[in-house]
Design a protein around this motif. Structure first.
Motif, PDB file in Angstrom:
ATOM      1  N   ASN A 118       0.793  -1.230   0.000  1.00  0.00           N
ATOM      2  CA  ASN A 118       0.000   0.000   0.000  1.00  0.00           C
ATOM      3  C   ASN A 118       0.824   1.278   0.000  1.00  0.00           C
ATOM      4  OD1 ASN A 118      -2.109  -1.757   0.039  1.00  0.00           O
ATOM      5  ND2 ASN A 118      -2.725  -1.333   2.138  1.00  0.00           N
ATOM      6  N   ASP A 119       1.995   1.268   0.611  1.00  0.00           N
ATOM      7  CA  ASP A 119       2.832   2.468   0.657  1.00  0.00           C
ATOM      8  C   ASP A 119       3.871   2.490  -0.456  1.00  0.00           C
ATOM      9  OD1 ASP A 119       1.475   3.444   2.871  1.00  0.00           O
ATOM     10  OD2 ASP A 119       2.795   2.397   4.276  1.00  0.00           O
ATOM     11  N   GLU A 120       3.920   1.435  -1.273  1.00  0.00           N
ATOM     12  CA  GLU A 120       4.919   1.342  -2.331  1.00  0.00           C
ATOM     13  C   GLU A 120       4.322   1.434  -3.735  1.00  0.00           C
ATOM     14  OE1 GLU A 120       7.405  -2.158  -1.794  1.00  0.00           O
ATOM     15  OE2 GLU A 120       6.631  -2.283   0.246  1.00  0.00           O
ATOM     16  N   MET A 121       3.121   0.919  -3.900  1.00  0.00           N
ATOM     17  CA  MET A 121       2.497   0.823  -5.221  1.00  0.00           C
ATOM     18  C   MET A 121       1.593   2.025  -5.473  1.00  0.00           C
ATOM     19  SD  MET A 121       0.222  -2.378  -6.679  1.00  0.00           S
ATOM     20  CE  MET A 121       1.500  -3.562  -6.339  1.00  0.00           C
ATOM     21  N   THR A 122       1.726   2.612  -6.640  1.00  0.00           N
ATOM     22  CA  THR A 122       0.845   3.730  -6.984  1.00  0.00           C
ATOM     23  C   THR A 122      -0.516   3.181  -7.403  1.00  0.00           C
ATOM     24  OG1 THR A 122       1.383   3.770  -9.343  1.00  0.00           O
ATOM     25  CG2 THR A 122       2.827   5.059  -7.854  1.00  0.00           C
ATOM     26  N   VAL A 123      -1.502   4.040  -7.426  1.00  0.00           N
ATOM     27  CA  VAL A 123      -2.840   3.635  -7.868  1.00  0.00           C
ATOM     28  C   VAL A 123      -2.784   3.178  -9.325  1.00  0.00           C
ATOM     29  CG1 VAL A 123      -5.211   4.421  -8.282  1.00  0.00           C
ATOM     30  CG2 VAL A 123      -4.015   5.130  -6.207  1.00  0.00           C
ATOM     31  N   THR A 124      -2.022   3.861 -10.143  1.00  0.00           N
ATOM     32  CA  THR A 124      -1.882   3.475 -11.554  1.00  0.00           C
ATOM     33  C   THR A 124      -1.282   2.081 -11.668  1.00  0.00           C
ATOM     34  OG1 THR A 124      -1.639   5.785 -12.210  1.00  0.00           O
ATOM     35  CG2 THR A 124      -0.864   4.123 -13.779  1.00  0.00           C
ATOM     36  N   GLN A 125      -0.276   1.775 -10.864  1.00  0.00           N
ATOM     37  CA  GLN A 125       0.315   0.434 -10.881  1.00  0.00           C
ATOM     38  C   GLN A 125      -0.701  -0.609 -10.444  1.00  0.00           C
ATOM     39  OE1 GLN A 125       3.652   1.437  -8.351  1.00  0.00           O
ATOM     40  NE2 GLN A 125       5.100   1.209 -10.060  1.00  0.00           N
ATOM     41  N   LEU A 126      -1.503  -0.295  -9.427  1.00  0.00           N
ATOM     42  CA  LEU A 126      -2.546  -1.209  -8.964  1.00  0.00           C
ATOM     43  C   LEU A 126      -3.564  -1.475 -10.071  1.00  0.00           C
ATOM     44  CD1 LEU A 126      -4.076  -2.756  -6.693  1.00  0.00           C
ATOM     45  CD2 LEU A 126      -5.182  -0.571  -6.146  1.00  0.00           C
ATOM     46  N   ILE A 127      -4.002  -0.425 -10.739  1.00  0.00           N
ATOM     47  CA  ILE A 127      -4.977  -0.549 -11.830  1.00  0.00           C
ATOM     48  C   ILE A 127      -4.429  -1.439 -12.938  1.00  0.00           C
ATOM     49  CG2 ILE A 127      -6.085   0.763 -13.697  1.00  0.00           C
ATOM     50  CD1 ILE A 127      -6.277   3.111 -11.646  1.00  0.00           C
ATOM     51  N   ASN A 128      -3.177  -1.220 -13.318  1.00  0.00           N
ATOM     52  CA  ASN A 128      -2.572  -2.019 -14.376  1.00  0.00           C
ATOM     53  C   ASN A 128      -2.361  -3.470 -13.935  1.00  0.00           C
ATOM     54  OD1 ASN A 128      -2.479   0.176 -16.128  1.00  0.00           O
ATOM     55  ND2 ASN A 128      -0.452   0.780 -15.444  1.00  0.00           N
ATOM     56  N   LEU A 129      -1.973  -3.681 -12.692  1.00  0.00           N
ATOM     57  CA  LEU A 129      -1.774  -5.032 -12.175  1.00  0.00           C
ATOM     58  C   LEU A 129      -3.091  -5.814 -12.195  1.00  0.00           C
ATOM     59  CD1 LEU A 129      -0.022  -7.205 -10.880  1.00  0.00           C
ATOM     60  CD2 LEU A 129      -0.427  -6.105  -8.655  1.00  0.00           C
ATOM     61  N   VAL A 130      -4.174  -5.194 -11.773  1.00  0.00           N
ATOM     62  CA  VAL A 130      -5.481  -5.855 -11.784  1.00  0.00           C
ATOM     63  C   VAL A 130      -5.893  -6.190 -13.216  1.00  0.00           C
ATOM     64  CG1 VAL A 130      -7.946  -5.560 -11.276  1.00  0.00           C
ATOM     65  CG2 VAL A 130      -6.237  -4.925  -9.569  1.00  0.00           C
ATOM     66  N   ALA A 131      -5.648  -5.286 -14.155  1.00  0.00           N
ATOM     67  CA  ALA A 131      -5.967  -5.560 -15.565  1.00  0.00           C
ATOM     68  C   ALA A 131      -5.179  -6.772 -16.057  1.00  0.00           C
ATOM     69  CB  ALA A 131      -5.658  -4.341 -16.432  1.00  0.00           C
ATOM     70  N   PHE A 132      -3.904  -6.852 -15.701  1.00  0.00           N
ATOM     71  CA  PHE A 132      -3.072  -7.985 -16.098  1.00  0.00           C
ATOM     72  C   PHE A 132      -3.599  -9.280 -15.496  1.00  0.00           C
ATOM     73  CE2 PHE A 132       0.461 -10.740 -14.662  1.00  0.00           C
ATOM     74  CZ  PHE A 132       0.770 -11.301 -15.888  1.00  0.00           C
ATOM     75  N   LEU A 133      -3.889  -9.266 -14.189  1.00  0.00           N
ATOM     76  CA  LEU A 133      -4.371 -10.481 -13.530  1.00  0.00           C
ATOM     77  C   LEU A 133      -5.691 -10.951 -14.134  1.00  0.00           C
ATOM     78  CD1 LEU A 133      -3.486  -9.670  -9.821  1.00  0.00           C
ATOM     79  CD2 LEU A 133      -2.299 -11.230 -11.381  1.00  0.00           C
ATOM     80  N   GLN A 134      -6.634 -10.017 -14.334  1.00  0.00           N
ATOM     81  CA  GLN A 134      -7.928 -10.394 -14.907  1.00  0.00           C
ATOM     82  C   GLN A 134      -7.775 -10.996 -16.294  1.00  0.00           C
ATOM     83  OE1 GLN A 134     -10.612  -6.963 -14.493  1.00  0.00           O
ATOM     84  NE2 GLN A 134     -11.851  -8.303 -13.212  1.00  0.00           N
ATOM     85  N   SER A 135      -6.821 -10.522 -17.057  1.00  0.00           N
ATOM     86  CA  SER A 135      -6.635 -11.018 -18.424  1.00  0.00           C
ATOM     87  C   SER A 135      -6.139 -12.459 -18.443  1.00  0.00           C
ATOM     88  CB  SER A 135      -5.656 -10.124 -19.188  1.00  0.00           C
ATOM     89  OG  SER A 135      -4.320 -10.341 -18.742  1.00  0.00           O
ATOM     90  N   ASN A 136      -5.659 -12.950 -17.326  1.00  0.00           N
ATOM     91  CA  ASN A 136      -5.132 -14.314 -17.255  1.00  0.00           C
ATOM     92  C   ASN A 136      -6.139 -15.337 -16.760  1.00  0.00           C
ATOM     93  OD1 ASN A 136      -2.091 -14.609 -17.914  1.00  0.00           O
ATOM     94  ND2 ASN A 136      -2.328 -12.606 -16.945  1.00  0.00           N
ATOM     95  N   TYR A 137      -7.360 -14.908 -16.483  1.00  0.00           N
ATOM     96  CA  TYR A 137      -8.403 -15.843 -16.078  1.00  0.00           C
ATOM     97  C   TYR A 137      -9.270 -16.171 -17.285  1.00  0.00           C
ATOM     98  CZ  TYR A 137      -7.401 -15.332 -11.112  1.00  0.00           C
ATOM     99  OH  TYR A 137      -6.803 -15.352  -9.896  1.00  0.00           O
ATOM    100  N   GLU A 138      -9.615 -17.443 -17.413  1.00  0.00           N
ATOM    101  CA  GLU A 138     -10.499 -17.887 -18.490  1.00  0.00           C
ATOM    102  C   GLU A 138     -11.640 -18.676 -17.856  1.00  0.00           C
ATOM    103  OE1 GLU A 138     -10.434 -20.986 -22.217  1.00  0.00           O
ATOM    104  OE2 GLU A 138      -8.535 -20.152 -21.535  1.00  0.00           O
ATOM    105  N   LEU A 139     -12.857 -18.270 -18.156  1.00  0.00           N
ATOM    106  CA  LEU A 139     -14.025 -18.925 -17.572  1.00  0.00           C
ATOM    107  C   LEU A 139     -14.242 -20.281 -18.226  1.00  0.00           C
ATOM    108  CD1 LEU A 139     -16.279 -18.633 -15.516  1.00  0.00           C
ATOM    109  CD2 LEU A 139     -17.679 -17.603 -17.297  1.00  0.00           C
ATOM    110  N   ARG A 140     -14.229 -21.321 -17.415  1.00  0.00           N
ATOM    111  CA  ARG A 140     -14.496 -22.678 -17.880  1.00  0.00           C
ATOM    112  C   ARG A 140     -15.950 -22.976 -17.540  1.00  0.00           C
ATOM    113  NH1 ARG A 140     -11.139 -26.585 -14.711  1.00  0.00           N
ATOM    114  NH2 ARG A 140     -12.717 -26.137 -13.175  1.00  0.00           N
ATOM    115  N   PRO A 141     -16.792 -23.212 -18.550  1.00  0.00           N
ATOM    116  CA  PRO A 141     -18.204 -23.485 -18.263  1.00  0.00           C
ATOM    117  C   PRO A 141     -18.359 -24.715 -17.378  1.00  0.00           C
ATOM    118  CG  PRO A 141     -17.824 -23.235 -20.619  1.00  0.00           C
ATOM    119  CD  PRO A 141     -16.483 -23.264 -19.958  1.00  0.00           C
ATOM    120  N   TYR A 142     -19.306 -24.642 -16.477  1.00  0.00           N
ATOM    121  CA  TYR A 142     -19.588 -25.765 -15.589  1.00  0.00           C
ATOM    122  C   TYR A 142     -20.201 -26.886 -16.405  1.00  0.00           C
ATOM    123  CZ  TYR A 142     -21.699 -28.528 -11.891  1.00  0.00           C
ATOM    124  OH  TYR A 142     -22.065 -29.550 -11.076  1.00  0.00           O
ATOM    125  N   GLN A 143     -19.615 -28.074 -16.322  1.00  0.00           N
ATOM    126  CA  GLN A 143     -20.096 -29.214 -17.095  1.00  0.00           C
ATOM    127  C   GLN A 143     -21.239 -29.934 -16.402  1.00  0.00           C
ATOM    128  OE1 GLN A 143     -18.980 -29.870 -20.205  1.00  0.00           O
ATOM    129  NE2 GLN A 143     -17.778 -28.010 -19.969  1.00  0.00           N
TER     130      GLN A 143
END
Length: 150
Positions: A118-143
């Motif tokens: 919290n005291d090291e990361m800027t808000v912009t870095q947080l926003i970009n990190l969340v965008a990166f993490l979300q891009s790595n999830y793929e929804l697998r439909p429930y079978q």
């Protein structure tokens, strides 16, 4: 008469979930981030010391305390929401990952081993990190079950 009462109680329970108290997260939304810059943030803050995600190589550490490898992203049945990812970064003790032994991901008093950024990361870095993490999830439909019960 009973079904009306049951439906009324269910309605009130659902309505209570629409909390708009002062601590409610309703309406909170950060701007969209940049996935590529988020990947840079992930590596810069050495998140890959304890997390693996996508094609980013997991760092190895000489210290045995850092031997945790918490996998992020991949094919999942439930996507981490924007709010869940932000909360996991700014308040990692909020909810510890249940699929790992407690002693691997927390201290003796239940606090997350994840460093507080919290005291090291800027808000912009947080926003970009969340965008990166979300891009790595793929929804697998429930079978669902393959056997039919009827």
């Amino acid at each position: 008469m009973k079904p009306v009462f049951v439906y009324g109680v269910m309605f009130l329970i659902m309505l209570s979930g629409c909390d708009r108290s002062p601590k409610s997260g309703h309406g909170f939304r950060l701007p969209d981030g940049d996935i590529n810059r988020g990947q840079v943030v992930f590596v810069k803050f050495e998140c890959n010391r304890c997390h693996s995600v996508g094609a980013i190589e997991q760092l190895t550490s000489a210290s045995p305390e850092s031997s945790v490898s918490v996998k992020l992203g991949g094919k999942v049945t439930a996507i981490q929401t924007y709010g869940q990812l932000v909360t996991s970064i700014v308040n990692p003790s909020h909810r510890l990952v249940g699929r790992y032994p407690k002693e691997q991901v927390s201290t003796a008093d239940g606090e997350s081993l994840m460093r507080n950024y919290n005291d090291e990361m800027t808000v912009t870095q947080l926003i970009n990190l969340v965008a990166f993490l979300q891009s790595n999830y793929e929804l697998r439909p429930y079978q669902g079950p393959r056997d039919h019960l009827y």
